[in-house]
Motif scaffolding. Sequence first.
Motif, PDB file in Angstrom:
ATOM      1  N   VAL A 163      27.688  76.275  69.002  1.00 31.91           N
ATOM      2  CA  VAL A 163      28.702  76.220  68.141  1.00 31.91           C
ATOM      3  C   VAL A 163      28.415  76.799  66.879  1.00 31.91           C
ATOM      4  O   VAL A 163      28.991  77.736  66.127  1.00 31.91           O
ATOM      5  N   LEU A 164      27.033  76.680  66.483  1.00 28.22           N
ATOM      6  CA  LEU A 164      26.715  77.378  65.136  1.00 28.22           C
ATOM      7  C   LEU A 164      26.660  79.017  65.509  1.00 28.22           C
ATOM      8  O   LEU A 164      27.060  79.674  64.429  1.00 28.22           O
ATOM      9  N   ALA A 165      26.152  79.421  66.639  1.00 30.60           N
ATOM     10  CA  ALA A 165      26.280  80.845  67.000  1.00 30.60           C
ATOM     11  C   ALA A 165      27.666  81.293  66.953  1.00 30.60           C
ATOM     12  O   ALA A 165      27.814  82.291  66.699  1.00 30.60           O
ATOM     13  N   ALA A 166      28.493  80.501  67.452  1.00 29.63           N
ATOM     14  CA  ALA A 166      30.023  80.922  67.463  1.00 29.63           C
ATOM     15  C   ALA A 166      30.626  80.964  66.080  1.00 29.63           C
ATOM     16  O   ALA A 166      31.226  82.111  65.985  1.00 29.63           O
ATOM     17  N   ALA A 169      29.031  84.242  64.673  1.00 26.99           N
ATOM     18  CA  ALA A 169      29.620  85.366  65.248  1.00 26.99           C
ATOM     19  C   ALA A 169      31.085  85.571  64.574  1.00 26.99           C
ATOM     20  O   ALA A 169      31.674  86.844  64.580  1.00 26.99           O
ATOM     21  N   ALA A 170      31.930  84.613  64.509  1.00 29.46           N
ATOM     22  CA  ALA A 170      33.150  84.727  63.908  1.00 29.46           C
ATOM     23  C   ALA A 170      33.234  85.158  62.574  1.00 29.46           C
ATOM     24  O   ALA A 170      34.078  85.984  62.120  1.00 29.46           O
ATOM     25  N   GLU A 171      32.096  84.761  61.843  1.00 25.74           N
ATOM     26  CA  GLU A 171      32.061  85.205  60.388  1.00 25.74           C
ATOM     27  C   GLU A 171      31.901  86.743  60.240  1.00 25.74           C
ATOM     28  O   GLU A 171      31.846  87.235  59.375  1.00 25.74           O
ATOM     29  N   ALA A 172      30.971  87.242  61.154  1.00 23.27           N
ATOM     30  CA  ALA A 172      30.550  88.693  61.154  1.00 23.27           C
ATOM     31  C   ALA A 172      31.515  89.708  61.355  1.00 23.27           C
ATOM     32  O   ALA A 172      32.559  89.365  61.639  1.00 23.27           O
TER      33      ALA A 172
END
Length: 172
Positions: A163-166, A169-172
Amino acid sequence: MKRAYIRDTLTVGWVRSETLFNGKGPHVSADDLNEMGPIDYVLVEWPGRQPNGEVAPHLVELVERGLIRILDLAFITKDEDGSVAALELADIGGEVAELAIFEGAASDLLSDDDIGEAGGALEPGTSAALLVFENTWAAPFASAVRRSGGQLVASGRIPIQAVLAALDAAEA
């Protein structure tokens, strides 16, 4: 020899009524099984000879609040050479008194094969807790699904790291 329930049974949600024990009371009947919530297991690993007792009060609280019922709790160690052994709760209890409350939490669902399978997932030089529990909070829903003729066809968990990785990735 008993089957390896973690690998072959609990992952698909089936439990043999003749082996299910609630840790402190009598065997659970087939009728009782119809009223049970989903059964899950978790394997938690710590470096060295852990746990230190910090998680015990939280586990006790989940049981006291009626959210889960512990069916089995096993402690495992994996030496640096890769050998796996089950630890008795009495062996841990001396180090972590908070865990003594779980003495007797054994349904006989876990076999030696399960302990070995869990140990295979551990890193060398670690210890672990293997917890099998009923999600009692979900029992009314699960019972209604079964009574209506429904059945579970898939289940899963999303690890918090995913979840944290997703989100990253969404913020990048």
